[in-house]
Design a protein around this motif. Structure first.
Motif, mmCIF file in Angstrom:
data_model
loop_
_atom_site.group_PDB
_atom_site.id
_atom_site.type_symbol
_atom_site.label_atom_id
_atom_site.label_comp_id
_atom_site.label_asym_id
_atom_site.label_seq_id
_atom_site.Cartn_x
_atom_site.Cartn_y
_atom_site.Cartn_z
ATOM 1 N N ARG A 112 28.984 -27.053 -5.005
ATOM 2 C CA ARG A 112 27.774 -27.732 -4.510
ATOM 3 C C ARG A 112 27.928 -29.242 -4.645
ATOM 4 N NH1 ARG A 112 23.466 -26.982 -8.590
ATOM 5 N NH2 ARG A 112 24.704 -28.643 -9.499
ATOM 6 N N GLY A 118 31.385 -24.315 1.603
ATOM 7 C CA GLY A 118 30.334 -23.719 2.429
ATOM 8 C C GLY A 118 29.777 -22.466 1.782
ATOM 9 N N LEU A 119 29.434 -21.485 2.622
ATOM 10 C CA LEU A 119 28.923 -20.209 2.143
ATOM 11 C C LEU A 119 30.056 -19.499 1.393
ATOM 12 C CD1 LEU A 119 26.287 -18.512 2.415
ATOM 13 C CD2 LEU A 119 27.405 -17.335 4.319
ATOM 14 N N ASP A 163 24.948 -19.710 -0.854
ATOM 15 C CA ASP A 163 25.121 -21.087 -0.403
ATOM 16 C C ASP A 163 24.913 -21.950 -1.639
ATOM 17 O OD1 ASP A 163 24.851 -23.705 0.476
ATOM 18 O OD2 ASP A 163 23.778 -23.142 2.292
ATOM 19 N N LYS A 166 22.041 -24.407 -1.814
ATOM 20 C CA LYS A 166 20.655 -23.979 -1.641
ATOM 21 C C LYS A 166 20.220 -22.850 -2.583
ATOM 22 C CE LYS A 166 20.735 -24.905 3.324
ATOM 23 N NZ LYS A 166 20.668 -24.293 4.643
#
Length: 169
Positions: A112, A118-119, A163, A166
């Protein structure tokens, strides 16, 4: 708990994790010892070149040579395009102490913070309660059951994704 890159000195830890029938029960059984030194060399090279994150879990910074397990994020090609995947293993004497969960969270926080990977997907065996619990506890979303190939073996897994920017808890 600390994480450090895999080094050429980690062959014994790889053997303890990847060549042990109990450790590898959910991954189709133990891998042969032959080739582990080459695997460590390849992983250490990729880690040094920052192509993948092969991290050793260190339970106590005062004894950095004592390895509790591994946690890794790498990218590979699939029929749907590139996919980032995370995987982890914790040696039996360190299991049940939160090392896996803390290591997974730490690596996802690094992803992060660097806005990288990414995912991120995980594929623990369907009956691996501990690893599926880690997925739930750090914010992964369950997507489906899936069959994946690992070391030439087809495994029944749960497919999770997170993610890191998020979803982390």
């Amino acid at each position: 708990m600390q994480l450090r890159n895999v080094s050429l000195d980690d062959v014994d830890a790889y053997i303890r994790m990847r060549c042990d029938p109990v450790m590898m029960a959910d991954l189709g059984g133990p891998l042969p010892r032959e080739g582990m030194a080459d695997k460590v060399r390849r992983d250490a090279r990729q880690a040094a070149d920052d192509l993948a994150w092969f991290k050793m879990i260190i339970s106590d910074g005062a004894t950095p040579e004592v390895v509790a397990g591994t946690v890794t994020i790498w990218s590979h090609d699939t029929s749907d395009g590139p996919m980032s995947e995370i995987g982890w293993m914790v040696l039996p004497e360190f299991q049940g102490q939160g090392f896996g969960k803390r290591a997974v969270r730490a690596l996802l926080e690094q992803a992060r913070d660097q806005n990288r990977w990414g995912l991120v997907h995980a594929f623990p065996a369907t009956d691996n309660a501990a690893s599926n619990g880690i997925c739930r506890s750090v914010g992964f979303r369950f997507l489906s059951q899936a069959e994946v190939t690992f070391a030439g073996r087809v495994l029944k897994t749960n497919h999770w994704a997170v993610d890191p920017g998020k979803d982390l808890r």
